[in-house]
Write a protein that holds these residues in place. Structure first.
Motif, PDB file in Angstrom:
ATOM      1  N   LEU A  92      47.597 -34.281  36.071  1.00 49.07           N
ATOM      2  CA  LEU A  92      48.337 -34.629  36.887  1.00 49.07           C
ATOM      3  C   LEU A  92      49.506 -33.831  37.270  1.00 49.07           C
ATOM      4  CD1 LEU A  92      48.645 -38.860  36.640  1.00 49.07           C
ATOM      5  CD2 LEU A  92      47.195 -37.260  38.208  1.00 49.07           C
ATOM      6  N   PRO A  93      50.235 -33.393  36.299  1.00 50.11           N
ATOM      7  CA  PRO A  93      51.490 -32.549  36.692  1.00 50.11           C
ATOM      8  C   PRO A  93      50.923 -31.358  37.590  1.00 50.11           C
ATOM      9  CG  PRO A  93      51.851 -33.226  34.567  1.00 50.11           C
ATOM     10  CD  PRO A  93      50.307 -33.753  35.018  1.00 50.11           C
ATOM     11  N   PRO A  94      49.772 -30.333  36.925  1.00 42.66           N
ATOM     12  CA  PRO A  94      49.523 -29.277  37.999  1.00 42.66           C
ATOM     13  C   PRO A  94      49.042 -29.491  39.269  1.00 42.66           C
ATOM     14  CG  PRO A  94      48.619 -29.240  35.664  1.00 42.66           C
ATOM     15  CD  PRO A  94      49.212 -30.374  35.857  1.00 42.66           C
ATOM     16  N   LEU A  95      48.315 -30.801  39.361  1.00 43.70           N
ATOM     17  CA  LEU A  95      47.800 -31.396  40.948  1.00 43.70           C
ATOM     18  C   LEU A  95      49.021 -31.622  41.690  1.00 43.70           C
ATOM     19  CD1 LEU A  95      44.650 -33.341  39.858  1.00 43.70           C
ATOM     20  CD2 LEU A  95      44.656 -31.137  40.895  1.00 43.70           C
ATOM     21  N   THR A  96      49.890 -32.167  41.245  1.00 46.78           N
ATOM     22  CA  THR A  96      50.941 -32.877  42.052  1.00 46.78           C
ATOM     23  C   THR A  96      52.446 -32.012  42.005  1.00 46.78           C
ATOM     24  OG1 THR A  96      52.150 -34.037  40.430  1.00 46.78           O
ATOM     25  CG2 THR A  96      50.320 -35.167  41.596  1.00 46.78           C
ATOM     26  N   GLY A  97      52.277 -31.045  41.124  1.00 45.97           N
ATOM     27  CA  GLY A  97      53.598 -30.360  40.999  1.00 45.97           C
ATOM     28  C   GLY A  97      54.845 -30.894  40.491  1.00 45.97           C
ATOM     29  N   ILE A  98      54.723 -32.266  40.085  1.00 46.43           N
ATOM     30  CA  ILE A  98      55.744 -33.048  39.738  1.00 46.43           C
ATOM     31  C   ILE A  98      55.497 -32.821  37.954  1.00 46.43           C
ATOM     32  CG2 ILE A  98      56.554 -35.404  39.213  1.00 46.43           C
ATOM     33  CD1 ILE A  98      55.238 -35.732  41.914  1.00 46.43           C
ATOM     34  N   ALA A  99      56.881 -32.654  37.580  1.00 49.13           N
ATOM     35  CA  ALA A  99      57.068 -32.159  35.860  1.00 49.13           C
ATOM     36  C   ALA A  99      55.822 -31.453  35.287  1.00 49.13           C
ATOM     37  CB  ALA A  99      56.868 -33.832  35.209  1.00 49.13           C
ATOM     38  N   PRO A 100      55.942 -30.263  35.727  1.00 43.96           N
ATOM     39  CA  PRO A 100      54.757 -29.452  35.467  1.00 43.96           C
ATOM     40  C   PRO A 100      54.753 -29.148  33.920  1.00 43.96           C
ATOM     41  CG  PRO A 100      56.509 -28.070  36.689  1.00 43.96           C
ATOM     42  CD  PRO A 100      56.719 -29.538  36.777  1.00 43.96           C
ATOM     43  N   ALA A 101      55.890 -29.311  33.325  1.00 42.46           N
ATOM     44  CA  ALA A 101      55.865 -28.789  31.848  1.00 42.46           C
ATOM     45  C   ALA A 101      55.308 -29.989  31.030  1.00 42.46           C
ATOM     46  CB  ALA A 101      57.624 -29.044  31.386  1.00 42.46           C
ATOM     47  N   ALA A 102      55.090 -31.083  31.713  1.00 40.24           N
ATOM     48  CA  ALA A 102      54.276 -32.355  30.997  1.00 40.24           C
ATOM     49  C   ALA A 102      52.542 -31.689  30.581  1.00 40.24           C
ATOM     50  CB  ALA A 102      54.102 -33.473  31.855  1.00 40.24           C
ATOM     51  N   ALA A 103      52.066 -30.730  31.448  1.00 38.87           N
ATOM     52  CA  ALA A 103      50.959 -30.136  30.941  1.00 38.87           C
ATOM     53  C   ALA A 103      50.919 -29.499  29.849  1.00 38.87           C
ATOM     54  CB  ALA A 103      50.289 -29.314  32.099  1.00 38.87           C
ATOM     55  N   LEU A 104      51.932 -28.635  29.603  1.00 35.51           N
ATOM     56  CA  LEU A 104      52.253 -27.983  28.512  1.00 35.51           C
ATOM     57  C   LEU A 104      52.486 -28.914  27.171  1.00 35.51           C
ATOM     58  CD1 LEU A 104      52.664 -25.359  26.458  1.00 35.51           C
ATOM     59  CD2 LEU A 104      54.941 -25.306  27.473  1.00 35.51           C
ATOM     60  N   ALA A 105      53.369 -29.860  27.426  1.00 37.51           N
ATOM     61  CA  ALA A 105      53.302 -30.909  26.490  1.00 37.51           C
ATOM     62  C   ALA A 105      52.168 -31.630  25.820  1.00 37.51           C
ATOM     63  CB  ALA A 105      54.552 -31.935  26.910  1.00 37.51           C
ATOM     64  N   ALA A 106      51.413 -32.099  27.003  1.00 35.02           N
ATOM     65  CA  ALA A 106      50.223 -32.610  26.628  1.00 35.02           C
ATOM     66  C   ALA A 106      49.082 -31.594  25.821  1.00 35.02           C
ATOM     67  CB  ALA A 106      49.514 -33.085  28.012  1.00 35.02           C
ATOM     68  N   ALA A 107      49.084 -30.573  26.313  1.00 33.25           N
ATOM     69  CA  ALA A 107      48.198 -29.544  25.472  1.00 33.25           C
ATOM     70  C   ALA A 107      48.925 -29.375  24.098  1.00 33.25           C
ATOM     71  CB  ALA A 107      48.187 -28.203  26.104  1.00 33.25           C
ATOM     72  N   VAL A 108      50.003 -29.286  23.751  1.00 31.41           N
ATOM     73  CA  VAL A 108      50.380 -29.136  22.448  1.00 31.41           C
ATOM     74  C   VAL A 108      50.292 -30.482  21.825  1.00 31.41           C
ATOM     75  CG1 VAL A 108      52.903 -29.017  21.118  1.00 31.41           C
ATOM     76  CG2 VAL A 108      52.450 -27.309  23.023  1.00 31.41           C
ATOM     77  N   GLY A 109      50.367 -31.446  22.347  1.00 38.39           N
ATOM     78  CA  GLY A 109      49.949 -32.728  21.880  1.00 38.39           C
ATOM     79  C   GLY A 109      48.607 -32.938  21.286  1.00 38.39           C
ATOM     80  N   PHE A 110      47.904 -32.464  21.940  1.00 40.30           N
ATOM     81  CA  PHE A 110      46.250 -32.362  21.603  1.00 40.30           C
ATOM     82  C   PHE A 110      46.218 -31.443  20.585  1.00 40.30           C
ATOM     83  CE2 PHE A 110      45.261 -34.092  26.027  1.00 40.30           C
ATOM     84  CZ  PHE A 110      45.049 -35.518  25.547  1.00 40.30           C
ATOM     85  N   VAL A 111      46.839 -30.267  20.569  1.00 38.57           N
ATOM     86  CA  VAL A 111      46.915 -29.571  19.263  1.00 38.57           C
ATOM     87  C   VAL A 111      47.235 -30.413  18.163  1.00 38.57           C
ATOM     88  CG1 VAL A 111      47.778 -27.520  18.035  1.00 38.57           C
ATOM     89  CG2 VAL A 111      47.129 -27.317  20.371  1.00 38.57           C
ATOM     90  N   LEU A 112      48.341 -31.096  18.077  1.00 35.29           N
ATOM     91  CA  LEU A 112      48.666 -31.892  17.144  1.00 35.29           C
ATOM     92  C   LEU A 112      47.866 -32.750  16.776  1.00 35.29           C
ATOM     93  CD1 LEU A 112      52.601 -31.725  17.935  1.00 35.29           C
ATOM     94  CD2 LEU A 112      51.466 -30.427  16.095  1.00 35.29           C
ATOM     95  N   LEU A 113      47.316 -33.650  17.567  1.00 36.57           N
ATOM     96  CA  LEU A 113      46.453 -34.838  17.556  1.00 36.57           C
ATOM     97  C   LEU A 113      45.342 -34.287  16.544  1.00 36.57           C
ATOM     98  CD1 LEU A 113      45.806 -37.902  18.024  1.00 36.57           C
ATOM     99  CD2 LEU A 113      44.636 -36.793  20.102  1.00 36.57           C
ATOM    100  N   GLN A 114      44.751 -33.118  17.044  1.00 41.53           N
ATOM    101  CA  GLN A 114      43.534 -32.751  16.409  1.00 41.53           C
ATOM    102  C   GLN A 114      43.698 -32.035  14.930  1.00 41.53           C
ATOM    103  OE1 GLN A 114      40.400 -33.391  16.912  1.00 41.53           O
ATOM    104  NE2 GLN A 114      41.045 -34.443  18.567  1.00 41.53           N
ATOM    105  N   ILE A 115      45.009 -31.652  14.557  1.00 46.00           N
ATOM    106  CA  ILE A 115      45.390 -31.200  13.211  1.00 46.00           C
ATOM    107  C   ILE A 115      45.446 -32.320  12.448  1.00 46.00           C
ATOM    108  CG2 ILE A 115      47.238 -30.381  11.951  1.00 46.00           C
ATOM    109  CD1 ILE A 115      47.727 -28.332  14.264  1.00 46.00           C
ATOM    110  N   GLY A 116      46.134 -33.459  12.878  1.00 49.37           N
ATOM    111  CA  GLY A 116      46.024 -34.626  12.045  1.00 49.37           C
ATOM    112  C   GLY A 116      44.811 -35.324  11.873  1.00 49.37           C
ATOM    113  N   ALA A 117      43.942 -35.222  12.840  1.00 55.63           N
ATOM    114  CA  ALA A 117      42.664 -36.060  13.105  1.00 55.63           C
ATOM    115  C   ALA A 117      41.625 -35.190  11.919  1.00 55.63           C
ATOM    116  CB  ALA A 117      41.896 -35.929  14.462  1.00 55.63           C
ATOM    117  N   THR A 118      41.778 -33.969  12.108  1.00 56.15           N
ATOM    118  CA  THR A 118      40.952 -33.044  10.929  1.00 56.15           C
ATOM    119  C   THR A 118      41.497 -33.565   9.591  1.00 56.15           C
ATOM    120  OG1 THR A 118      40.538 -31.563  12.564  1.00 56.15           O
ATOM    121  CG2 THR A 118      40.505 -30.868  10.224  1.00 56.15           C
TER     122      THR A 118
END
Length: 120
Positions: free
Chosen positions: A62-88
């Protein structure tokens, strides 16, 4: 960079939309055949992880599509990195060595992190 982001982020978001949706609504018995770790995890935690995955999927798209809170895309990607480290870690701690999917998701999230800076 924009096309590269979508090539990585769209499938990643679709995966987490599906997986998060399952965790958010299915029962423990329905999840057990595909996610053995839920047998030792409290259901509120499973539901919370599902919600986090759903929000992360929205954060990638949504942030890249809407232009609203574009830093949220970066936060989501970093969050998924952390999530997968924990899941592993959870899989390895349980003695489950089948972490190929986790490794692929981790790699995709790691690639998405610098690509997500396109909108900053």
């Amino acid at each position: 960079m924009t096309a590269a982001y979508w090539v990585v982020a769209a499938p990643l978001a679709l995966f987490y939309l599906y997986a998060g949706g399952l965790k958010a609504v299915r029962s423990r018995a329905q999840l057990l055949p595909m996610m053995a770790w839920v047998d030792s995890t409290p259901m509120p935690t499973v539901r919370a992880l599902g919600t986090v995955e759903l929000l992360g999927a929205a954060g990638l798209v949504l942030p890249p599509l809407t232009g609203i809170a574009p830093a949220a895309a970066l936060a989501a990607a970093v969050g998924f990195v952390l999530l997968q480290i924990g899941a592993t870690g959870v899989h390895l701690r349980r003695g489950d060595r089948r972490i190929g999917l986790n490794a692929a998701l981790l790699l995709a999230a790691v690639v998405a992190v610098p690509l997500a800076t396109t909108w900053l």
